[in-house]
Design a protein around this motif. Structure first.
Motif, PDB file in Angstrom:
ATOM      1  N   PRO A 304      22.860  -8.278  21.566  1.00 29.83           N
ATOM      2  CA  PRO A 304      24.325  -8.248  21.510  1.00 29.83           C
ATOM      3  C   PRO A 304      24.886  -9.485  20.808  1.00 29.83           C
ATOM      4  O   PRO A 304      24.170 -10.458  20.548  1.00 29.83           O
ATOM      5  N   ASP A 305      26.175  -9.430  20.541  1.00 31.97           N
ATOM      6  CA  ASP A 305      26.816 -10.570  19.883  1.00 31.97           C
ATOM      7  C   ASP A 305      26.933 -11.767  20.812  1.00 31.97           C
ATOM      8  O   ASP A 305      26.979 -12.911  20.352  1.00 31.97           O
ATOM      9  N   GLU A 306      26.973 -11.512  22.124  1.00 33.19           N
ATOM     10  CA  GLU A 306      27.059 -12.612  23.076  1.00 33.19           C
ATOM     11  C   GLU A 306      25.653 -13.066  23.474  1.00 33.19           C
ATOM     12  O   GLU A 306      24.772 -12.239  23.705  1.00 33.19           O
ATOM     13  N   THR A 307      25.460 -14.357  23.552  1.00 33.50           N
ATOM     14  CA  THR A 307      24.152 -14.877  23.937  1.00 33.50           C
ATOM     15  C   THR A 307      23.892 -14.595  25.413  1.00 33.50           C
ATOM     16  O   THR A 307      24.816 -14.451  26.220  1.00 33.50           O
ATOM     17  N   GLY A 308      22.605 -14.521  25.754  1.00 33.01           N
ATOM     18  CA  GLY A 308      22.225 -14.269  27.136  1.00 33.01           C
ATOM     19  C   GLY A 308      20.958 -13.438  27.216  1.00 33.01           C
ATOM     20  O   GLY A 308      20.334 -13.118  26.197  1.00 33.01           O
ATOM     21  N   TYR A 309      20.586 -13.131  28.454  1.00 35.86           N
ATOM     22  CA  TYR A 309      19.376 -12.331  28.692  1.00 35.86           C
ATOM     23  C   TYR A 309      19.798 -10.906  29.017  1.00 35.86           C
ATOM     24  O   TYR A 309      20.668 -10.670  29.867  1.00 35.86           O
ATOM     25  N   TYR A 310      19.170  -9.933  28.335  1.00 36.27           N
ATOM     26  CA  TYR A 310      19.513  -8.519  28.504  1.00 36.27           C
ATOM     27  C   TYR A 310      18.236  -7.713  28.718  1.00 36.27           C
ATOM     28  O   TYR A 310      17.151  -8.087  28.222  1.00 36.27           O
ATOM     29  N   ARG A 311      18.368  -6.619  29.453  1.00 35.63           N
ATOM     30  CA  ARG A 311      17.241  -5.724  29.683  1.00 35.63           C
ATOM     31  C   ARG A 311      17.430  -4.444  28.893  1.00 35.63           C
ATOM     32  O   ARG A 311      18.521  -3.876  28.856  1.00 35.63           O
ATOM     33  N   ARG A 312      16.339  -4.005  28.286  1.00 38.02           N
ATOM     34  CA  ARG A 312      16.340  -2.766  27.522  1.00 38.02           C
ATOM     35  C   ARG A 312      15.323  -1.823  28.148  1.00 38.02           C
ATOM     36  O   ARG A 312      14.288  -2.251  28.674  1.00 38.02           O
ATOM     37  N   PHE A 313      15.588  -0.515  28.068  1.00 40.12           N
ATOM     38  CA  PHE A 313      14.741   0.468  28.730  1.00 40.12           C
ATOM     39  C   PHE A 313      14.342   1.572  27.757  1.00 40.12           C
ATOM     40  O   PHE A 313      15.144   2.011  26.930  1.00 40.12           O
ATOM     41  N   VAL A 314      13.082   1.986  27.874  1.00 46.19           N
ATOM     42  CA  VAL A 314      12.550   3.125  27.119  1.00 46.19           C
ATOM     43  C   VAL A 314      11.946   4.107  28.117  1.00 46.19           C
ATOM     44  O   VAL A 314      11.132   3.719  28.962  1.00 46.19           O
ATOM     45  N   THR A 315      12.351   5.359  28.028  1.00 46.72           N
ATOM     46  CA  THR A 315      11.847   6.392  28.927  1.00 46.72           C
ATOM     47  C   THR A 315      10.778   7.216  28.219  1.00 46.72           C
ATOM     48  O   THR A 315      10.989   7.696  27.100  1.00 46.72           O
ATOM     49  N   GLU A 316       9.635   7.352  28.881  1.00 44.24           N
ATOM     50  CA  GLU A 316       8.496   8.083  28.298  1.00 44.24           C
ATOM     51  C   GLU A 316       8.188   9.311  29.140  1.00 44.24           C
ATOM     52  O   GLU A 316       8.112   9.249  30.364  1.00 44.24           O
ATOM     53  N   HIS A 317       8.019  10.445  28.461  1.00 43.18           N
ATOM     54  CA  HIS A 317       7.542  11.678  29.076  1.00 43.18           C
ATOM     55  C   HIS A 317       6.258  12.080  28.365  1.00 43.18           C
ATOM     56  O   HIS A 317       6.176  11.989  27.140  1.00 43.18           O
ATOM     57  N   ARG A 318       5.273  12.532  29.135  1.00 48.94           N
ATOM     58  CA  ARG A 318       4.029  12.952  28.499  1.00 48.94           C
ATOM     59  C   ARG A 318       3.511  14.221  29.149  1.00 48.94           C
ATOM     60  O   ARG A 318       3.723  14.466  30.341  1.00 48.94           O
ATOM     61  N   TYR A 319       2.824  15.027  28.324  1.00 48.38           N
ATOM     62  CA  TYR A 319       2.340  16.335  28.775  1.00 48.38           C
ATOM     63  C   TYR A 319       0.948  16.585  28.201  1.00 48.38           C
ATOM     64  O   TYR A 319       0.649  16.170  27.065  1.00 48.38           O
ATOM     65  N   LEU A 320       0.111  17.241  28.993  1.00 47.95           N
ATOM     66  CA  LEU A 320      -1.208  17.630  28.509  1.00 47.95           C
ATOM     67  C   LEU A 320      -1.052  18.626  27.365  1.00 47.95           C
ATOM     68  O   LEU A 320      -0.302  19.597  27.477  1.00 47.95           O
ATOM     69  N   ALA A 321      -1.762  18.384  26.292  1.00 45.85           N
ATOM     70  CA  ALA A 321      -1.639  19.225  25.098  1.00 45.85           C
ATOM     71  C   ALA A 321      -2.484  20.491  25.234  1.00 45.85           C
ATOM     72  O   ALA A 321      -3.395  20.745  24.450  1.00 45.85           O
ATOM     73  N   VAL A 322      -2.179  21.297  26.256  1.00 46.30           N
ATOM     74  CA  VAL A 322      -2.889  22.560  26.474  1.00 46.30           C
ATOM     75  C   VAL A 322      -2.062  23.746  26.027  1.00 46.30           C
ATOM     76  O   VAL A 322      -2.513  24.892  26.124  1.00 46.30           O
TER      77      VAL A 322
END
Length: 387
Positions: A304-322
């Motif tokens: 961000p434009d403001e200084t500081g500590y930020y948390r970012r999140f990534v959501t993962e979904h996975r499935y068997l390739a059957v």
């Protein structure tokens, strides 16, 4: 099946589901079907030690004002899972508050709660949370007792392997061995009046055997798809200067780092990656990972434009390739949990069809010369359940 046997089996299944959901929740670090609160911040809705039915976020639907959610807090009580009510929504996320608290969490140090932080929603009927009184009290009491047993055994044996989650498996295995030895000594004995049981009406139903095998396969497949997935958190520092550290980013700029998707199993998987908060992008958002392999995608973090500590999140979904890739894509676009349901149903149906074809409807019987008077405890229990 007699009413008594039906009620007994139903009660045993209910207890097994409760225990399994609580244990799985402890392993995954998120409530599975059931959760509980430890503090009084949600009084009078939830007293300390009360439990509730936890609906996973993936199937709970949109979060609305008035919902009681379980989220991964950043600052509350040092971080961790927190159960509070949604009382508002801003552009940055949800505003939460404990029913017993005079102020919101965001009036303190807790940032607005983002979608990627929410792991479950408490079941409500008619606007009221479904409460299971003292569930948490019982669970924590059992955990304390079992932990004390583990520590005592660790001291007696001088081994730290008996501590923690791995130690639970060792202790349960040892208890099983002791029960087996007890059965041999007490339930066994000299064989008298030897006879061979040739009654074809005795034995385990083939449908029951197939159902158990299908349940084991479905549970294993579901764990392989659910346990490695979930929401990943990344810390970003918005600084006034550039840095060689890829997560320390000059304010208003972005940094691209590799994100690895491993597959420890033998069956290939299809993984979908989507941003769980603002300030993060992933490319490509879909990858296929071979068995015992890994794939790498580019993850771009923005400061961000403001200084500081930020948390970012990534959501993962996975499935068997059957299933065919196009089918998994279509199911995933409909709902992230739909591919799991279809894959599990296909695996269970395949096991059921193969098992019934192999066994041909014949009951599974254990033929063994033994006395009807000196059968072991396990055999007497088996004959009681299958007669």
């Amino acid at each position: 099946m007699t009413p008594r046997r039906f009620l007994t089996i139903s009660a045993e299944v209910a207890v097994a589901l409760i225990v399994a959901s609580l244990l799985l929740g402890q392993v995954l670090g998120t409530p599975v079907l059931l959760g509980y609160v430890e503090t009084g911040s949600m009084e009078p809705t939830l007293e300390p030690g009360d439990g509730f039915v936890a609906i996973p976020d993936a199937v709970a639907g949109d979060v609305e004002e008035g919902d009681v959610i379980v989220f991964r807090a950043e600052e509350l009580q040092g971080g961790g899972l927190t159960t509070h009510r949604v009382v508002g929504e801003t552009e940055r996320g949800y505003v939460t508050q404990g029913d017993a608290n005079p102020f919101t969490d965001q009036d303190g140090d807790e940032p607005p709660v983002k979608e990627g932080q929410i792991v479950a929603k408490a079941l409500q009927i008619g606007g009221s949370v479904v409460v299971i009184p003292n569930l948490g009290t019982v669970v924590t009491g059992l955990q304390s007792s079992f932990g004390a047993i583990q520590q005592r055994l660790a001291v007696l044996t001088g081994s730290r392997a008996l501590l923690g989650t791995q130690g639970i498996a060792y202790v349960l295995l040892g208890l099983s061995a002791l029960l087996y030895l007890y059965d041999l000594v007490v339930g066994g004995g000299k064989l008298r009046d030897r006879e061979r049981d040739r009654d074809r009406d005795q034995g385990i139903s083939p449908e029951l055997v197939v159902a158990l095998l299908a349940a084991v396969l479905v549970a294993s497949a579901t764990a392989a798809m659910v346990v490695p997935a979930g929401t990943q958190q990344f810390g970003v520092v918005s600084a006034e200067f550039a840095s060689e550290n890829p997560t320390v980013i000059q304010q208003g700029e972005s940094s691209t780092i590799p994100y690895t998707v491993p597959n420890a199993g033998l069956i290939p998987v299809v993984a979908y990656l989507e941003p769980g908060s603002e300030g993060v992008a992933v490319s490509p958002e879909r990858v296929r990972v071979a068995g015992r392999g890994e794939a790498t995608v580019d993850m771009t973090l923005s400061a961000p434009d403001e200084t500081g500590y930020y948390r970012r999140f990534v959501t993962e979904h996975r499935y068997l390739a059957v299933l065919p890739g196009d089918m998994i894509d279509a199911l995933y676009e409909t709902h992230p949990w739909l591919p799991i349901v279809v894959i599990d149903a296909g695996l269970a149906g395949g096991v059921a069809l193969l098992g019934l074809l192999v066994m041909g409807g014949r009951r599974v019987r254990v033929r063994k010369r033994e006395s009807r008077h000196d059968r072991s405890t396990w055999h007497r229990l088996l004959r009681y359940l299958t007669r």
